[in-house]
Structures are given as C-alpha cells and as structure tokens.
Design an enzyme around this catalytic site. Structure first.
Site, PDB file in Angstrom:
ATOM      1  N   LYS A   1       1.626  -1.092   3.354  1.00  0.00           N
ATOM      2  CA  LYS A   1       2.205  -2.264   2.699  1.00  0.00           C
ATOM      3  C   LYS A   1       1.251  -2.854   1.656  1.00  0.00           C
ATOM      4  CE  LYS A   1       6.298  -2.667   4.558  1.00  0.00           C
ATOM      5  NZ  LYS A   1       7.527  -2.553   3.739  1.00  0.00           N
TER       6      LYS A   1
ATOM      7  N   TYR B   1       0.279   0.709   9.065  1.00  0.00           N
ATOM      8  CA  TYR B   1       1.372  -0.047   8.462  1.00  0.00           C
ATOM      9  C   TYR B   1       0.832  -0.981   7.378  1.00  0.00           C
ATOM     10  CZ  TYR B   1       5.053  -3.628   8.105  1.00  0.00           C
ATOM     11  OH  TYR B   1       5.996  -4.520   7.644  1.00  0.00           O
TER      12      TYR B   1
END
Length: 255
Positions: free
Chosen positions: A159, A155
C-alpha cells in the site's frame, strides 16, 4: 458488452466494499460504470443490484492470472470507448507476523500491485488519447502507521508503494490532463476482513475497533466512496498527487 454512448468509469474491485459503493455513486451521477471482480457470483449480484441506478457492465478477472490481467488491459486499450475515471479498489488483507510471512503471502500483495500498475497504465493511455481523466487509488492507513495488533508488513509495503505511485503518476500525467489521487482509510466495514475473521463474528469484531477512531466508530464503504467521488469530480480540479486520510481521525491521534 454493450458500447457506451459516453465516457465511463472503470472500477477495479467493484463488486463489493468501497468499489461497489463508489460504483453506486457514479451511476447515480449518470456515469456508466464497468466493474472488474474475481468472483462471477459477486459480479452478477452487483450488476443486478446496481443496474437500477444506471448502465453497468462487468468483467470477470482474477488479478493473479496474467491472461485475465491482459483482458482488462486490452479492454482499457480500446481508445474509441473513452475512460474518464479509474478507481483501483481491489485489495486483500490478512495480518501475519513478519517472522511467519511466506513467499506466497508476500506475492499475494505485490502481485496485486503489479496488476494495478499495468491496468492503470492502459487506462491512463486511454485517458491521454481522449482528453484526460481522473484516477483514485485506494491505499491504507497501514501504509503510514504500524499497528501492533494487526501485523501487516507485506500489506503495508504494497500500500505504501501504491501511495508512492499516486504521487509519481500525478507528476507524469499532469500534462495529459489526468489527475491522480489516493484515499487512505483506517478500519472500514468491508468484506476484505472475511479473509481472517469468521463472517458471523465480523460485525462484533470490527465494532471493537470503534474506540480506536477519534470520531468513535469504524468507517463505512460509503464514507470512503464519498471522498473518492469528490476527488474524481471537477470540484477537485486543483487536487492531484494527494493521499487523503479518510480514517475517522486515526492519523491525527488514537484514543
């Protein structure tokens, strides 16, 4: 879908959470909005709730399906209907230890980035053909700071890539009068946590993170939408390439 009589805002992931809150604020500012979401049920609910604030249309698209991505790309590619604002708010979050990550886990994050990349490209081409615009990407504090309690390697990698894309596009698109910025939230009360927290326990679980934030509480979707609105607005006309911490002070220091 009815054509708008003015330029509009396109919100990817606009049927709930930060995207929904941003759509509401844009509509309240008399800006027509198109929201993209994967759930038809959520889109119908969002359209019903938000239509009293202004003109809103929806596109159902699963950003993991190539044909659906292409439909959004084709929609944004209609230069006769100018896009003035783009908000990339689609997201997925499920903390998983690095040693337990599978290829499918990894692809869940990176494929979403791929969809955002090409939808943003189509929207930016539309903006460039129509005098410019503004883009805001919803990044994450996890891209800047590792939190052991929420292992988020894939993740965070995705990002961090979105943060980097923000800065690169700010440079490349400036000549087209397009500004590109990002927000980097910490813990915000949105449905994204329902991927790994029982909805009946969501409020209690998230409230346990209040003291993690120097301001003393987790964020609301509207806290982040307020900053997104500023970055989209003319008041931020000299701001581009910024990744703003909207995090209750977490990046300054944690309690």
């Amino acid at each position: 879908m009815k054509p708008f009589n003015q330029s509009y805002a396109l919100i990817i992931g606009g049927s709930s959470g930060i995207g929904y809150a941003t759509a509401k604020r844009l509509l309240e500012s008399n800006i027509p909005v198109v929201i993209v979401g994967s759930s038809m049920e959520k889109l119908k609910t969002a359209q019903s709730e938000l239509s009293r604030f202004g003109q809103i249309e929806t596109i159902q698209a699963n950003l993991y399906h190539e044909a659906d991505i292409q439909r959004v790309v084709d929609f944004a590619g209609n230069f006769s209907q100018p896009i003035r604002f783009l908000v990339n708010a689609a997201g997925y979050f499920k903390p998983t230890p690095f040693l337990e990550h599978t290829a499918n886990d990894y692809n869940t994050y990176l494929d979403l980035n791929r969809a955002s990349f090409f939808i943003t490209q189509a929207a930016a081409r539309n903006m460039a053909a129509n005098g410019g615009g503004a883009i805001v990407n919803v990044g994450s504090m996890w891209a800047k700071q590792a939190i052991k309690a929420t292992p988020s390697s894939a993740y965070s990698m995705a990002k961090a890539g979105l943060h980097a894309l923000t800065q690169h596009l700010a440079m490349e698109l400036a000549d087209h009068n397009i500004r590109v910025n990002a927000v980097s939230p910490a813990v915000v009360r949105t449905p994204i946590y329902e991927a790994f927290i029982d909805p009946t326990e969501l409020d209690a679980t998230l409230s346990s993170f209040n003291s993690f934030h120097p301001i003393g509480r987790i964020g609301s979707a509207d806290d982040v939408a307020t900053t997104i609105m500023f970055l989209l607005s003319y008041e931020a006309k000299w701001v581009t390439g910024a990744v703003w911490d909207v995090d209750g002070g977490v990046m300054a220091g944690r309690n």
